[in-house]
Scaffold this motif. Structure first.
Motif, short mmCIF file in Angstrom:
data_model
loop_
_atom_site.label_atom_id
_atom_site.label_comp_id
_atom_site.label_asym_id
_atom_site.label_seq_id
_atom_site.Cartn_x
_atom_site.Cartn_y
_atom_site.Cartn_z
N ASP A 131 0.83 -1.19 0.00
CA ASP A 131 0.00 0.00 0.00
C ASP A 131 0.88 1.25 0.00
OD1 ASP A 131 0.85 0.47 2.63
OD2 ASP A 131 -1.00 -0.25 3.53
N ASP A 132 0.24 2.40 -0.09
CA ASP A 132 0.98 3.66 -0.19
C ASP A 132 1.67 4.07 1.11
OD1 ASP A 132 0.40 3.97 -2.85
OD2 ASP A 132 -1.40 5.18 -2.48
N GLU A 133 1.37 3.41 2.22
CA GLU A 133 2.01 3.71 3.49
C GLU A 133 3.32 2.95 3.67
OE1 GLU A 133 1.00 6.13 5.61
OE2 GLU A 133 -0.42 6.54 4.00
N CYS A 134 3.58 1.99 2.81
CA CYS A 134 4.79 1.17 2.90
C CYS A 134 6.01 2.01 2.52
CB CYS A 134 4.66 -0.03 1.98
SG CYS A 134 6.14 -1.06 1.95
N PRO A 135 7.01 2.13 3.41
CA PRO A 135 8.20 2.92 3.09
C PRO A 135 8.95 2.43 1.86
CG PRO A 135 8.16 2.36 5.42
CD PRO A 135 7.05 1.61 4.77
N VAL A 136 8.92 1.14 1.61
CA VAL A 136 9.61 0.62 0.44
C VAL A 136 8.98 1.20 -0.82
CG1 VAL A 136 10.16 -1.44 -0.89
CG2 VAL A 136 10.39 -1.46 1.59
N ARG A 137 7.66 1.14 -0.90
CA ARG A 137 6.96 1.68 -2.07
C ARG A 137 7.07 3.19 -2.13
NH1 ARG A 137 3.33 -0.98 -4.94
NH2 ARG A 137 1.97 0.82 -5.10
N ASN A 138 7.01 3.83 -0.98
CA ASN A 138 6.90 5.27 -0.92
C ASN A 138 8.22 6.01 -1.06
OD1 ASN A 138 5.38 7.59 -0.61
ND2 ASN A 138 4.23 6.73 1.08
N VAL A 139 9.28 5.47 -0.54
CA VAL A 139 10.57 6.18 -0.53
C VAL A 139 11.60 5.48 -1.40
CG1 VAL A 139 12.46 7.02 0.90
CG2 VAL A 139 10.11 7.11 1.76
N VAL A 140 11.83 4.22 -1.14
CA VAL A 140 12.89 3.50 -1.84
C VAL A 140 12.63 3.44 -3.34
CG1 VAL A 140 14.13 1.31 -2.00
CG2 VAL A 140 13.50 2.23 0.24
N ALA A 141 11.38 3.26 -3.73
CA ALA A 141 11.07 3.22 -5.16
C ALA A 141 11.42 4.54 -5.84
CB ALA A 141 9.60 2.88 -5.37
N GLN A 142 11.18 5.65 -5.15
CA GLN A 142 11.50 6.96 -5.73
C GLN A 142 13.01 7.14 -5.92
OE1 GLN A 142 10.00 9.71 -7.01
NE2 GLN A 142 12.04 10.56 -7.24
N ILE A 143 13.77 6.85 -4.90
CA ILE A 143 15.22 7.08 -5.02
C ILE A 143 15.92 5.97 -5.77
CG2 ILE A 143 15.34 8.51 -2.97
CD1 ILE A 143 16.76 5.92 -1.72
N GLY A 144 15.21 4.87 -6.02
CA GLY A 144 15.81 3.75 -6.75
C GLY A 144 15.67 3.87 -8.25
N ASP A 145 15.19 5.02 -8.73
CA ASP A 145 15.07 5.19 -10.17
C ASP A 145 16.46 5.39 -10.78
OD1 ASP A 145 15.84 7.83 -9.76
OD2 ASP A 145 13.86 8.68 -10.16
N LYS A 146 16.51 5.64 -12.05
CA LYS A 146 17.78 5.70 -12.77
C LYS A 146 18.63 6.93 -12.41
CE LYS A 146 19.52 5.36 -17.50
NZ LYS A 146 19.15 5.15 -18.91
N TRP A 147 18.00 8.04 -12.00
CA TRP A 147 18.72 9.30 -11.88
C TRP A 147 18.80 9.90 -10.48
CZ3 TRP A 147 21.48 9.78 -15.98
CH2 TRP A 147 21.01 9.31 -17.21
N SER A 148 17.89 9.60 -9.60
CA SER A 148 17.81 10.30 -8.31
C SER A 148 19.10 10.23 -7.50
CB SER A 148 16.65 9.75 -7.47
OG SER A 148 15.43 10.10 -8.05
N ILE A 149 19.67 9.05 -7.38
CA ILE A 149 20.89 8.92 -6.57
C ILE A 149 22.04 9.72 -7.20
CG2 ILE A 149 22.66 7.28 -5.80
CD1 ILE A 149 20.40 5.29 -5.30
N LEU A 150 22.14 9.70 -8.52
CA LEU A 150 23.20 10.48 -9.17
C LEU A 150 23.03 11.97 -8.90
CD1 LEU A 150 23.44 8.60 -12.58
CD2 LEU A 150 24.94 8.38 -10.59
N ILE A 151 21.80 12.45 -8.93
CA ILE A 151 21.54 13.86 -8.65
C ILE A 151 21.88 14.18 -7.20
CG2 ILE A 151 19.74 15.61 -8.46
CD1 ILE A 151 18.40 14.24 -10.92
N LEU A 152 21.45 13.32 -6.28
CA LEU A 152 21.78 13.54 -4.87
C LEU A 152 23.29 13.61 -4.66
CD1 LEU A 152 19.24 11.13 -3.14
CD2 LEU A 152 19.17 13.63 -3.12
#
Length: 142
Positions: free
Chosen positions: A29-50
């Motif tokens: 569900d949308d309250e799951c930190p894995v779905r809510n946070v890790v999926a966002q930063i696990g994309d192709k570009w987010s970590i490189l930008i950070l």
């Protein structure tokens, strides 16, 4: 000791103990930190930008030139997503021409430090992972 470590690690909503089993149940569900946070930063570009912003505030075109292969549209969207999640602060300076800078928030710096451990592990184990992939591909050719 290991069980205690994982009990502490998974004490939030990530995995809840099933009453009938020793195994955790992961809620989709949308309250799951894995779905809510890790999926966002696990994309192709987010970590490189950070990681590019770990060096300090930077402007859009400078980021684009430092992150090879990212399109203008993708950089714009990813910066917006990171800003929305509270990892990046966008500052507009009222001058001609308008100057916009991006920088990490405290939350973004904390995330970068945590993710750095994963990136360091990946860098250290990358040759081993590549060898495992090659072995797998060789063993599973059609």
């Amino acid at each position: 000791m290991v069980k205690l470590l994982f009990d502490n690690l998974w004490s939030g909503r990530v995995g809840t103990q099933n009453k009938n089993s020793e195994r955790r149940v992961f809620v989709n569900d949308d309250e799951c930190p894995v779905r809510n946070v890790v999926a966002q930063i696990g994309d192709k570009w987010s970590i490189l930008i950070l990681f590019a912003l770990v060096d300090g505030p930077d402007r859009f075109n400078s980021l684009k030139s430092r992150i090879e292969g990212i399109s203008q549209r993708m950089l714009t969207q990813t910066l917006r997503d990171l800003e929305r999640d509270g990892f990046v602060l966008r500052t507009v300076f009222a001058q001609v021409p308008v100057k916009v800078e991006y920088e990490l928030t405290d939350l973004g710096r904390g995330l970068s430090a945590a993710v750095w451990k994963l990136v360091s592990w990946a860098d250290e184990h990358h040759p081993e992972i590549r060898r495992a992939r090659l072995r797998y591909d060789e063993d599973n050719q059609s």
